[in-house]
Design a protein around this motif. Structure first.
Motif, PDB file in Angstrom:
ATOM      1  N   ARG A   1      11.362  19.418   4.873  1.00  0.00           N
ATOM      2  CA  ARG A   1      12.315  18.470   4.303  1.00  0.00           C
ATOM      3  C   ARG A   1      11.588  17.347   3.569  1.00  0.00           C
ATOM      4  NH1 ARG A   1      16.340  14.671   7.891  1.00  0.00           N
ATOM      5  NH2 ARG A   1      17.244  13.461   6.168  1.00  0.00           N
ATOM      6  N   LEU A   2      10.458  16.889   4.122  1.00  0.00           N
ATOM      7  CA  LEU A   2       9.682  15.845   3.476  1.00  0.00           C
ATOM      8  C   LEU A   2       9.060  16.318   2.164  1.00  0.00           C
ATOM      9  CD1 LEU A   2       7.942  14.330   6.621  1.00  0.00           C
ATOM     10  CD2 LEU A   2       9.419  13.077   5.047  1.00  0.00           C
ATOM     11  N   GLN A   3       8.893  17.626   2.026  1.00  0.00           N
ATOM     12  CA  GLN A   3       8.285  18.174   0.824  1.00  0.00           C
ATOM     13  C   GLN A   3       9.286  18.385  -0.307  1.00  0.00           C
ATOM     14  OE1 GLN A   3       6.444  21.611   2.598  1.00  0.00           O
ATOM     15  NE2 GLN A   3       4.528  20.540   3.009  1.00  0.00           N
TER      16      GLN A   3
ATOM     17  N   GLY B   1       0.815  -1.216   0.000  1.00  0.00           N
ATOM     18  CA  GLY B   1       0.000   0.000   0.000  1.00  0.00           C
ATOM     19  C   GLY B   1       0.845   1.260   0.000  1.00  0.00           C
ATOM     20  N   GLY B   2       0.237   2.359  -0.421  1.00  0.00           N
ATOM     21  CA  GLY B   2       0.959   3.622  -0.495  1.00  0.00           C
ATOM     22  C   GLY B   2       1.332   4.208   0.852  1.00  0.00           C
ATOM     23  N   PHE B   3       0.553   3.859   1.895  1.00  0.00           N
ATOM     24  CA  PHE B   3       0.824   4.437   3.204  1.00  0.00           C
ATOM     25  C   PHE B   3       2.156   3.975   3.776  1.00  0.00           C
ATOM     26  CE2 PHE B   3      -4.002   4.837   3.895  1.00  0.00           C
ATOM     27  CZ  PHE B   3      -3.988   6.131   3.392  1.00  0.00           C
ATOM     28  N   VAL B   4       2.599   2.784   3.419  1.00  0.00           N
ATOM     29  CA  VAL B   4       3.864   2.273   3.945  1.00  0.00           C
ATOM     30  C   VAL B   4       5.020   3.172   3.514  1.00  0.00           C
ATOM     31  CG1 VAL B   4       5.495   0.351   3.839  1.00  0.00           C
ATOM     32  CG2 VAL B   4       3.070  -0.094   4.152  1.00  0.00           C
ATOM     33  N   ARG B   5       4.968   3.679   2.291  1.00  0.00           N
ATOM     34  CA  ARG B   5       6.031   4.579   1.837  1.00  0.00           C
ATOM     35  C   ARG B   5       6.034   5.870   2.651  1.00  0.00           C
ATOM     36  NH1 ARG B   5       7.210   7.215  -4.188  1.00  0.00           N
ATOM     37  NH2 ARG B   5       8.750   8.725  -3.422  1.00  0.00           N
ATOM     38  N   PHE B   6       4.853   6.446   2.878  1.00  0.00           N
ATOM     39  CA  PHE B   6       4.779   7.665   3.688  1.00  0.00           C
ATOM     40  C   PHE B   6       5.357   7.417   5.084  1.00  0.00           C
ATOM     41  CE2 PHE B   6       1.930   9.018   0.404  1.00  0.00           C
ATOM     42  CZ  PHE B   6       1.958  10.408   0.424  1.00  0.00           C
ATOM     43  N   ALA B   7       5.000   6.294   5.678  1.00  0.00           N
ATOM     44  CA  ALA B   7       5.486   5.966   7.016  1.00  0.00           C
ATOM     45  C   ALA B   7       6.994   5.788   7.019  1.00  0.00           C
ATOM     46  CB  ALA B   7       4.795   4.705   7.523  1.00  0.00           C
ATOM     47  N   SER B   8       7.521   5.121   6.006  1.00  0.00           N
ATOM     48  CA  SER B   8       8.960   4.902   5.926  1.00  0.00           C
ATOM     49  C   SER B   8       9.709   6.224   5.781  1.00  0.00           C
ATOM     50  CB  SER B   8       9.277   3.983   4.739  1.00  0.00           C
ATOM     51  OG  SER B   8      10.667   3.829   4.566  1.00  0.00           O
ATOM     52  N   GLU B   9       9.185   7.126   4.974  1.00  0.00           N
ATOM     53  CA  GLU B   9       9.839   8.427   4.791  1.00  0.00           C
ATOM     54  C   GLU B   9       9.791   9.260   6.069  1.00  0.00           C
ATOM     55  OE1 GLU B   9       9.119   8.886  -0.028  1.00  0.00           O
ATOM     56  OE2 GLU B   9       7.908  10.068   1.358  1.00  0.00           O
TER      57      GLU B   9
ATOM     58  N   GLY C   1       3.287  13.677  -2.762  1.00  0.00           N
ATOM     59  CA  GLY C   1       2.088  13.964  -1.991  1.00  0.00           C
ATOM     60  C   GLY C   1       2.342  14.836  -0.770  1.00  0.00           C
ATOM     61  N   TRP C   2       3.578  14.851  -0.279  1.00  0.00           N
ATOM     62  CA  TRP C   2       3.893  15.697   0.873  1.00  0.00           C
ATOM     63  C   TRP C   2       3.691  17.177   0.547  1.00  0.00           C
ATOM     64  CZ3 TRP C   2       4.184  13.777   5.535  1.00  0.00           C
ATOM     65  CH2 TRP C   2       4.639  12.472   5.736  1.00  0.00           C
TER      66      TRP C   2
ATOM     67  N   LEU D   1      -2.855  15.404  11.057  1.00  0.00           N
ATOM     68  CA  LEU D   1      -2.831  16.008   9.727  1.00  0.00           C
ATOM     69  C   LEU D   1      -3.841  15.312   8.835  1.00  0.00           C
ATOM     70  CD1 LEU D   1       0.993  16.276   8.925  1.00  0.00           C
ATOM     71  CD2 LEU D   1      -0.542  18.179   9.395  1.00  0.00           C
ATOM     72  N   ARG D   2      -4.371  16.065   7.897  1.00  0.00           N
ATOM     73  CA  ARG D   2      -5.110  15.444   6.807  1.00  0.00           C
ATOM     74  C   ARG D   2      -4.116  15.155   5.695  1.00  0.00           C
ATOM     75  NH1 ARG D   2      -8.929  18.896   3.065  1.00  0.00           N
ATOM     76  NH2 ARG D   2      -6.934  19.068   1.958  1.00  0.00           N
ATOM     77  N   PHE D   3      -3.995  13.882   5.341  1.00  0.00           N
ATOM     78  CA  PHE D   3      -3.110  13.496   4.252  1.00  0.00           C
ATOM     79  C   PHE D   3      -3.823  13.717   2.907  1.00  0.00           C
ATOM     80  CE2 PHE D   3       0.206  10.401   6.213  1.00  0.00           C
ATOM     81  CZ  PHE D   3       0.864  11.499   6.746  1.00  0.00           C
ATOM     82  N   PHE D   4      -3.353  13.060   1.862  1.00  0.00           N
ATOM     83  CA  PHE D   4      -3.931  13.258   0.536  1.00  0.00           C
ATOM     84  C   PHE D   4      -5.367  12.746   0.487  1.00  0.00           C
ATOM     85  CE2 PHE D   4      -1.460   9.314   0.500  1.00  0.00           C
ATOM     86  CZ  PHE D   4      -2.414   8.398   0.094  1.00  0.00           C
ATOM     87  N   ILE D   5      -6.124  13.261  -0.460  1.00  0.00           N
ATOM     88  CA  ILE D   5      -7.526  12.888  -0.629  1.00  0.00           C
ATOM     89  C   ILE D   5      -7.631  11.870  -1.748  1.00  0.00           C
ATOM     90  CG2 ILE D   5      -9.814  13.743  -1.237  1.00  0.00           C
ATOM     91  CD1 ILE D   5      -9.042  16.408  -0.045  1.00  0.00           C
ATOM     92  N   SER D   6      -8.397  10.814  -1.515  1.00  0.00           N
ATOM     93  CA  SER D   6      -8.569   9.757  -2.514  1.00  0.00           C
ATOM     94  C   SER D   6      -9.974   9.817  -3.103  1.00  0.00           C
ATOM     95  CB  SER D   6      -8.317   8.388  -1.880  1.00  0.00           C
ATOM     96  OG  SER D   6      -6.968   8.282  -1.461  1.00  0.00           O
ATOM     97  N   ASP D   7     -10.042   9.717  -4.419  1.00  0.00           N
ATOM     98  CA  ASP D   7     -11.328   9.757  -5.112  1.00  0.00           C
ATOM     99  C   ASP D   7     -11.927   8.357  -5.209  1.00  0.00           C
ATOM    100  OD1 ASP D   7     -10.716  12.365  -5.427  1.00  0.00           O
ATOM    101  OD2 ASP D   7     -10.595  12.347  -7.614  1.00  0.00           O
ATOM    102  N   VAL D   8     -13.255   8.293  -5.174  1.00  0.00           N
ATOM    103  CA  VAL D   8     -13.969   7.038  -5.356  1.00  0.00           C
ATOM    104  C   VAL D   8     -14.258   6.871  -6.849  1.00  0.00           C
ATOM    105  CG1 VAL D   8     -16.071   5.753  -4.843  1.00  0.00           C
ATOM    106  CG2 VAL D   8     -14.977   7.127  -3.052  1.00  0.00           C
ATOM    107  N   HIS D   9     -13.685   5.828  -7.442  1.00  0.00           N
ATOM    108  CA  HIS D   9     -13.922   5.497  -8.847  1.00  0.00           C
ATOM    109  C   HIS D   9     -14.824   4.258  -8.887  1.00  0.00           C
ATOM    110  CE1 HIS D   9     -10.015   7.497  -8.587  1.00  0.00           C
ATOM    111  NE2 HIS D   9     -10.058   7.793  -9.876  1.00  0.00           N
TER     112      HIS D   9
END
Length: 426
Positions: free
Chosen positions: A336-338, A100-108, A345-346, A172-180
């Motif tokens: 720094r994360l940005q 999942g994408g969240f693991v990358r955010f957590a790792s960073e 997404g940061w 924090l509010r992270f990125f917003i995901s659209d419902v497809h």
């Protein structure tokens, strides 16, 4: 008839033999003497002169090496001190599924926020975004989690946790995901999918929670199928399912760059009162998926925000202090994360953004107020993390109407500044 030698003849022959033996011995001795003399003046032969095995060279004594002294065993008090130091500022973060994408955010976050014994963030691979709420509530060592805002719906209504808004807050509010919702052409509306097979993703992914929730709120009974991604898309094209639910930040990887797909389309998801608690209204536009959305049109849908959540520990407790330290360290490193090479997404983070249906962790407001005051006096925002403590102090002095008149006064003021900063971080 054999003849025998007479006595005088034998004696003469013996004498001659003796003389010959003496001469031969002398010659041999002389020859060996010459060989010996020649050997002294020549290089040593490359091959041994004798076929007898040579004596093994004597083994030289190896220099004595002092053996390292074994470390003395630690006492129980030493072990306890190490354990306390390593755990004091260590925070567990429930991230999500390994792919999942969240693991990358957590790792960073973990890489950027690492500050030795002062802060250590440990990302955890979990069963998925929805289960991260349960980990935050019940799993030892978890103080932070990444999840979707509508995960509250399950725990508040189905698990019976009416007080969940008091127990869990957002940072924090992270990125917003659209419902497809992608379907075969004959299914024009969500109501048309009643009683149909709809792929909602595998357990743990956002679609597996949000998809059924959307249909349930609208009173539409579907037959959920636990497949997602490319597998669901393939089943859709084979006619094995009527539609599929896909929740992702746009452009979603599954549909990004996809060419025209005759016979299939995105089904609108109107923003109604049923979605006003956790969702935002949005739309799928042709510039996002040029091959799938006709020019000058847009498909109405809803979006769900992802959330960085923390447990709302009692103020003044050790766990609350740990979460506060986490918030301080995160906000200090946001700039720094940005920057590259971190996830793009940061850059979309809005520190002031609200999350529908959630309450903010109180200490975050304290940090935001402090950042505003620092900006007002000319200090860089706390989220930059680009200046040292000394540089921040120099900027602080430059903002004052009157600088200290002496070096001693300046040094004393700096010591006070450091002490104030140290207490603020505790």
């Amino acid at each position: 008839m054999r003849r025998t030698l007479a006595g005088p003849a034998l004696m003469a022959l013996a004498s001659i033999s003796a003389v010959l033996l003496i001469c031969q011995g002398a010659a041999l001795a002389e020859g060996r003497s010459q060989e010996f003399a020649q050997a002294l003046t020549q290089e040593p032969p490359t091959t041994p002169l004798s076929i007898r095995p040579a004596r093994a060279p004597e083994r030289r004594a190896e220099p004595r090496v002092l053996e390292a002294r074994a470390p003395e065993p630690r006492s129980a008090s030493d072990e306890a001190a190490i354990k306390a130091r390593m755990n004091q500022w260590t925070v567990g973060l429930a991230a999500g599924l390994p792919d999942g994408g969240f693991v990358r955010f957590a790792s960073e976050m973990a890489r950027t926020m690492d500050d030795g014994d002062n802060m250590r963030l440990i990302p955890m691979v979990t069963r998925g975004t929805t289960s991260n709420i349960a980990d935050l509530l019940y799993l030892r060592g978890v103080d932070v989690a990444i999840t979707y805002a509508d995960a509250f719906d399950f725990y508040a209504k189905q698990a019976g946790l009416s007080n969940i808004n008091d127990r869990i807050r957002y940072v924090l509010r992270f990125f917003i995901s659209d419902v497809h919702i992608y379907a075969r052409e004959e299914f024009k509306t969500l109501q048309d999918l009643k009683g149909q097979k709809v792929a909602v993703g595998t357990a743990g992914v956002a679609a597996a929670h949000t998809g059924p929730l959307i249909f349930r709120r609208l009173g539409i009974d579907i037959e959920p199928v636990a497949v997602g991604g490319p597998v669901a898309l393939e089943k859709l094209h084979k006619g094995e399912i009527a539609a599929m639910v896909y929740v992702a930040s746009k452009p979603g990887e599954l549909f990004s760059g996809k060419k025209a797909d005759p016979g299939f389309h995105f089904v609108p998801v109107p923003y109604t009162q049923q979605f006003s608690d956790f969702y935002y209204p949005t739309s799928i536009k042709p510039e996002t998926y040029p091959g799938l959305v006709a020019p000058d049109t847009a498909v109405e849908t809803i979006a769900v925000p992802s959330v960085l959540a923390v447990y709302n520990w009692k103020p003044g407790s050790d766990r609350a202090d740990r979460v506060n330290r986490f918030v301080d360290t995160l906000f200090t490193n946001l700039a720094r994360l940005q920057q590259p090479p971190f996830h793009p997404g940061w850059k979309d983070l809005n520190l002031e953004a609200q999350v529908p249906g959630w309450q903010r962790y109180p200490y975050v407001e304290t940090v935001l107020e402090r950042m505003k005051k620092e900006a007002d006096i000319g200090l860089p925002p706390a989220a930059t993390g680009s200046l040292t403590q000394q540089e921040r102090f120099e900027a602080f002095l430059a903002s004052q109407a009157k600088a200290p008149p002496s070096k001693a006064e300046k040094e004393e003021l700096y010591r006070s500044f450091l002490e104030w900063s140290r207490k603020r971080q505790k």
